[in-house]
Design an enzyme around this catalytic site. Structure first.
Site, PDB file in Angstrom:
ATOM      1  N   SER A 254       0.070  -2.802  -9.392  1.00 56.18           N
ATOM      2  CA  SER A 254      -0.454  -3.965  -8.689  1.00 56.18           C
ATOM      3  C   SER A 254       0.401  -4.187  -7.450  1.00 56.18           C
ATOM      4  O   SER A 254       1.295  -3.393  -7.139  1.00 56.18           O
ATOM      5  CB  SER A 254      -0.421  -5.211  -9.589  1.00 56.18           C
ATOM      6  OG  SER A 254       0.915  -5.622  -9.813  1.00 56.18           O
ATOM      7  N   LYS A 255       0.159  -5.296  -6.751  1.00 53.50           N
ATOM      8  CA  LYS A 255       0.891  -5.584  -5.525  1.00 53.50           C
ATOM      9  C   LYS A 255       2.396  -5.700  -5.761  1.00 53.50           C
ATOM     10  O   LYS A 255       3.189  -5.436  -4.858  1.00 53.50           O
ATOM     11  CB  LYS A 255       0.385  -6.889  -4.915  1.00 53.50           C
ATOM     12  CG  LYS A 255      -0.992  -6.799  -4.296  1.00 53.50           C
ATOM     13  CD  LYS A 255      -0.966  -5.984  -3.010  1.00 53.50           C
ATOM     14  CE  LYS A 255      -0.204  -6.712  -1.914  1.00 53.50           C
ATOM     15  NZ  LYS A 255      -0.232  -5.963  -0.635  1.00 53.50           N
ATOM     16  N   ARG A 256       2.804  -6.064  -6.991  1.00 56.40           N
ATOM     17  CA  ARG A 256       4.231  -6.231  -7.233  1.00 56.40           C
ATOM     18  C   ARG A 256       4.991  -4.915  -7.158  1.00 56.40           C
ATOM     19  O   ARG A 256       6.217  -4.896  -7.082  1.00 56.40           O
ATOM     20  CB  ARG A 256       4.455  -6.889  -8.600  1.00 56.40           C
ATOM     21  CG  ARG A 256       4.020  -6.029  -9.793  1.00 56.40           C
ATOM     22  CD  ARG A 256       4.373  -6.675 -11.128  1.00 56.40           C
ATOM     23  NE  ARG A 256       3.806  -5.935 -12.240  1.00 56.40           N
ATOM     24  CZ  ARG A 256       2.639  -6.187 -12.775  1.00 56.40           C
ATOM     25  NH1 ARG A 256       1.892  -7.159 -12.296  1.00 56.40           N
ATOM     26  NH2 ARG A 256       2.188  -5.476 -13.798  1.00 56.40           N
ATOM     27  N   HIS A 257       4.245  -3.802  -7.180  1.00 54.24           N
ATOM     28  CA  HIS A 257       4.899  -2.490  -7.108  1.00 54.24           C
ATOM     29  C   HIS A 257       4.919  -1.926  -5.691  1.00 54.24           C
ATOM     30  O   HIS A 257       5.172  -0.750  -5.498  1.00 54.24           O
ATOM     31  CB  HIS A 257       4.186  -1.516  -8.055  1.00 54.24           C
ATOM     32  CG  HIS A 257       4.221  -1.962  -9.482  1.00 54.24           C
ATOM     33  ND1 HIS A 257       3.086  -2.281 -10.190  1.00 54.24           N
ATOM     34  CD2 HIS A 257       5.260  -2.183 -10.330  1.00 54.24           C
ATOM     35  CE1 HIS A 257       3.414  -2.658 -11.416  1.00 54.24           C
ATOM     36  NE2 HIS A 257       4.726  -2.612 -11.520  1.00 54.24           N
ATOM     37  N   GLU A 264      -3.266   0.557   2.568  1.00 54.17           N
ATOM     38  CA  GLU A 264      -1.931   0.217   3.068  1.00 54.17           C
ATOM     39  C   GLU A 264      -1.136   1.477   3.390  1.00 54.17           C
ATOM     40  O   GLU A 264      -0.432   1.534   4.409  1.00 54.17           O
ATOM     41  CB  GLU A 264      -1.190  -0.635   2.042  1.00 54.17           C
ATOM     42  CG  GLU A 264      -1.789  -2.014   1.834  1.00 54.17           C
ATOM     43  CD  GLU A 264      -1.030  -2.816   0.795  1.00 54.17           C
ATOM     44  OE1 GLU A 264      -0.116  -2.253   0.160  1.00 54.17           O
ATOM     45  OE2 GLU A 264      -1.351  -4.003   0.616  1.00 54.17           O
TER      46      GLU A 264
END
Length: 322
Positions: A254-257, A264
């Site tokens: 997810s974005k936390r990684h 992107e």
């Protein structure tokens, strides 16, 4: 509608609820390699039944990312095809027809339980001495009068009654698998939304899908889908399940990684060949993460090489793309 007769037909069927990340791209690449190595027909299908989360902009972004990665397909929402539409939200008539057939043949029953009640039942301990299906509520056994009374309080969902037997199948990556009697499940929610399991099976039948490569998280869905194929009198596809991609913390990507979305990575100037090489190396197809194109890997396709363990991205994984 006639069923297509191509010897090998596969599909990549993403849910357009977000941008394509490395885990999705891995499944897409492996599904594509499986079909292209066999000279088969590749389909793209958007599974957008959850209208609250799925957006047309995400569908467009997924298509753009997959083209950038070097993947193509013979049938899909952007190129058309004889067995469309290739967007689930446009296929309601197919699902309603299947529900009518399942009702006629006695496979469905109305369920008046709340989601909390079903979750409590699913998490309860079940001993071997318990008779019948341990994952089935009592709604199947309500009398017509009791159903009428319950319907005044709550609109029911429609549940598929799983057969009380063990289900076996051979997975193209995981090998021989068996599942004990699985729990019943909704094919139509109380709000009328069609369940994932039914939609996938109905679409695979109508589109003549012979081979499915998907993520390991869907391995447990296979016995339910096999039961639906049997109830609908159709031959199931051959299944294969590839490894999940996890962050260093052991959780799904997810974005936390960091920048795990392909869009992107592309904006940062990462070449698509490097991403393809990273996926092929991490999943076991090639010994080193060398840059390559999907076409370069067709001759490398060997299901026995595909990792069964989850792929954990180390903290410095971006260094491999530079």
């Amino acid at each position: 509608m006639p069923t297509p007769k191509a010897p090998v037909r596969g599909r990549f069927a993403p849910t357009p609820s977000g941008r394509l990340h490395l885990g999705n791209a891995s499944t897409a690449l492996l599904a594509w390699l499986q079909i292209r190595s066999a000279g088969g027909t590749m389909l793209l299908r958007m599974e957008d039944l959850d209208r609250a989360r799925c957006k047309p902009a995400y569908s467009a972004s997924l298509i753009e990312d997959m083209h950038w990665l070097g993947l193509d397909w013979d049938e899909g929402p952007d190129v058309g095809g004889e067995y469309g539409p290739y967007v689930q939200s446009e296929r309601g008539a197919f699902y309603r027809e299947a529900i009518l057939r399942l009702q006629r043949d006695g496979w469905l029953y109305s369920c008046y339980c709340s989601r909390a009640e079903l979750l409590l039942m699913a998490n309860a301990p079940h001993g071997l001495e318990q008779e019948g299906n341990p994952r089935r509520c009592g709604c199947l056994y309500l009398s017509p009068e009791e159903q009428e009374t319950r319907a005044e309080e709550k609109t029911p969902s429609l549940h598929f009654a799983m057969p009380d037997r063990e289900i076996f199948f051979a997975d193209g990556v995981a090998g021989a698998r068996s599942f004990p009697s699985a729990g019943d499940f909704a094919v139509q929610r109380a709000d009328g939304i069609i369940g994932y399991q039914l939609a996938v099976v109905v679409d695979d039948i109508a589109m003549g899908v012979t081979d499915v490569f998907r993520g390991w998280d869907l391995l447990d869905s296979t016995p339910r889908q096999l039961a639906l194929f049997d109830a609908l009198g159709a031959e199931p596809p051959r299944y294969a399940h590839g490894p999940l991609w996890l962050g260093e913390d052991g959780k799904r990507l997810s974005k936390r990684h960091g920048s795990v979305a392909l869009s992107e990575l592309r904006e940062q100037g990462v070449a698509s060949e490097r991403i393809v090489g990273l996926i092929a190396w991490a999943t076991g197809l090639i010994p080193e993460p060398e840059p390559c194109k999907p076409q370069d890997l067709i001759g490398q396709w060997t299901p026995g090489r595909i990792a069964q363990e989850a792929i954990v991205l180390p903290g410095n994984w971006m260094d491999r793309l530079r």
